[in-house]
Write an enzyme that holds these catalytic residues in place. Structure first.
Site, PDB file in Angstrom:
ATOM      1  N   ARG A  46       0.811  -1.216   0.000  1.00 30.19           N
ATOM      2  CA  ARG A  46       0.000   0.000   0.000  1.00 30.19           C
ATOM      3  C   ARG A  46       0.846   1.268   0.000  1.00 30.19           C
ATOM      4  O   ARG A  46       0.409   2.322  -0.445  1.00 30.19           O
ATOM      5  CB  ARG A  46      -0.888  -0.032   1.243  1.00 30.19           C
ATOM      6  N   HIS A 235       3.842 -25.618  14.333  1.00 36.24           N
ATOM      7  CA  HIS A 235       5.248 -26.052  14.327  1.00 36.24           C
ATOM      8  C   HIS A 235       5.480 -27.379  15.058  1.00 36.24           C
ATOM      9  O   HIS A 235       6.098 -28.289  14.524  1.00 36.24           O
ATOM     10  CB  HIS A 235       6.134 -24.987  14.973  1.00 36.24           C
ATOM     11  N   LYS A 326       7.497 -19.306  26.127  1.00 34.83           N
ATOM     12  CA  LYS A 326       8.273 -18.071  26.024  1.00 34.83           C
ATOM     13  C   LYS A 326       8.875 -17.751  27.385  1.00 34.83           C
ATOM     14  O   LYS A 326       8.429 -18.267  28.400  1.00 34.83           O
ATOM     15  CB  LYS A 326       7.372 -16.937  25.578  1.00 34.83           C
TER      16      LYS A 326
END
Ligand code: NAD
Length: 478
Positions: A46, A235, A326
């Site tokens: 864009r 994954h 994490k």
């Protein structure tokens, strides 16, 4: 192996993924001589810029993400010559006829949808209505492929209205990793492993994808997804499939993907006691999950561990333990196959014998090692020690070969070659969601609260217990 001349259009060519992964990866393929003279790359986004400005963008991406040592100014200049740019509005008319004029006849056409999924349909529609994408065009799409089974089905149906399945390349970059493909070479290119690759000889399998980073920066997005949707459904599921699948009859896209699909379909539903969810706390230096996600009462998991059963003849009785999270102690991804102990020991009990372990490391230092037991050298009697038969690529193959290409660049070259083996088929994605959905729904129904874990730890205590109660332990995160 060089590929055929191509026009590659990158929708979202000015985005973060293009800057960090796609453009640097393409540079490395160009530098290594894999891109033919007739390669052209067209940025389409864009942003209201021209080709000269876009080339500057590409240049700065390469300088930032390719190591200086590997960046030759002359080569970079030639690489930039492959680029042009078209301002395109995915939701309007702007740019589409210009893009049509850019496309050459008689070369491979590939369209990389590096944009949010809400733009897939409008872009697909316009590629068709402006006759830009013909029946042989290849379409590359990024995760997430849906948020659950329903949305994944809808996305697949939308794509199917415009393209055939053989044209669609769904990227899971884990499949582009050298070691993941080596897992197939190891299993099916040797006589040594496959006869032992079953419940009779394998005690259990561990698959770990651990990260040290938190969700800062993309917390709002992550909070709607969580580790199960963000990592396990795609994954970890792919790694599980490649580890557990039966040998395909040939290394061909559908033969491989048929076998992977059978693994997903053979997964037993998971019992609640075999699932552990966690959410990280903060410390003096890092914020807790709830702050990163800007959601004080968030119940989203940043960690998940589970015990799975692949319910078929080969794996009956051998559990697969998966964990991902994490803010863990180390950044480490690996698949570990732990073999059973020898049925009878001829040595004295305390000689130090233990079971063989094959570990396939995805990161850091892609490679494999096999733990074997030998006699400790020297005159100290029959003492046994474990030593790794190390197959780190860097050491075994020398530096040049060990400069392992990034997953993205390998996958993009496979798109140009027209090889779908390392891409997910629509039915695989749907099967993975069909397995994931009930787990997430059950959590939501009972308003499950994740266990807390310290930042930079191994995850919640309960995840350690998951293996402890079976008399096993996770590999150390390091
Ligand atoms: P981004 O927000 O950085 O970039 C979006 C791109 O889309 C920009 O180039 C923008 O110009 C373009 N765009 C937006 N609206 C447009 C419109 N109406 N018409 C034409 N172009 C438009 O996003 P990103 O991080 O590069 O991610 C792109 C896709 O890849 C997403 O689906 C994301 O989920 C996925 N993904 C990203 C990463 C990553 O590391 N960034 C990793 C895996 C998957």
């Amino acid at each position: 192996i060089p590929v055929d001349p191509f026009d590659l259009v990158i929708f979202g060519g000015t985005g973060d993924l293009a800057r960090r992964k796609i453009l640097p990866g393409l540079y490395r393929r160009f530098r290594d001589g894999q891109m033919p003279d007739g390669a052209r790359i067209i940025g389409a986004a864009r942003s209201d810029i021209d080709t000269a400005k876009y080339r500057q963008f590409v240049e700065s991406a390469v300088l930032e993400f390719v190591s200086k040592k590997k960046c030759d100014p002359e080569v970079l200049k030639a690489f930039l010559g492959c680029f042009s740019y078209v301002t395109v509005d995915a939701l309007g008319d702007m740019g589409w006829s210009e893009l049509a004029k850019e496309m050459r006849d008689d070369v491979v056409h590939a369209f990389y949808f590096s944009v949010g999924p809400r733009l897939f349909e409008p872009i697909a529609e316009r590629l068709k209505s402006h006759a830009i994408a013909g029946p042989d065009a290849r379409i590359v799409v990024e995760k997430p492929f849906g948020h659950d089974l329903e949305t994944a089905r809808a996305l697949n149906a939308t794509m199917a209205q415009h393209f055939e399945e053989r044209q669609i390349y769904r990227i899971d970059h884990y499949l582009g990793k050298e070691t993941v493909q080596n897992l197939m070479a190891l299993r099916f290119g040797n006589m040594l492993f496959e006869p032992l690759w079953n419940a009779q000889y394998v005690d259990h399998i561990q698959i770990t994808v651990a990260e040290t980073v938190g969700v800062e920066g993309r917390g709002a997005y992550y909070d709607r997804s969580g580790a199960m949707r963000d990592m396990v459904q795609n994954h970890l599921m792919q790694l599980l499939c490649l580890t557990a699948m039966e040998p395909p009859s040939k290394f061909d896209p559908d033969a491989v993907r048929d076998e992977k699909l059978k693994v997903i379909r053979a997964l037993d539903p998971v019992e609640p006691e075999d699932l552990v969810r966690g959410q990280y706390l903060g410390d003096d230096d890092v914020a807790p999950y709830t702050q990163d996600a800007e959601a004080e009462d968030s119940r989203t998991e940043s960690f998940v561990a589970m015990k799975l059963h692949v319910s078929n003849w080969r794996w009956n009785g051998t559990p697969f333990y998966l964990r991902t999270g994490k803010r863990l102690r180390a950044r480490m991804s690996e698949i570990v196959v732990r073999f059973k102990e020898p049925p009878h020991s001829i040595f004295e009990e305390d000689t130090g014998q233990s079971a063989n372990e094959l570990s396939i490391r995805l990161q850091p230092n892609e490679g494999m090692d096999l733990k074997v037991t030998i006699k400790e050298p020297g005159p100290g009697g029959m003492r046994l020690i474990d030593v790794p038969l190390d197959m780190t690529f860097a050491e075994a193959l020398g530096e040049e070969v060990a400069d392992v290409p990034d997953a993205y660049e390998r996958l993009i070259m496979d798109v140009i070659r027209g090889n779908q083996t390392l891409f997910m088929r629509g039915d695989e994605v749907e099967a993975a969601w069909a397995w994931t959905d009930p787990i997430i729904e059950a959590w939501q129904e009972r308003r499950d609260v994740p266990h807390s874990y310290d930042a930079f730890s191994s995850g919640p205590e309960e995840a350690l217990m998951l293996l402890h109660k079976d008399g096993r332990r996770w590999r150390e995160l390091r």
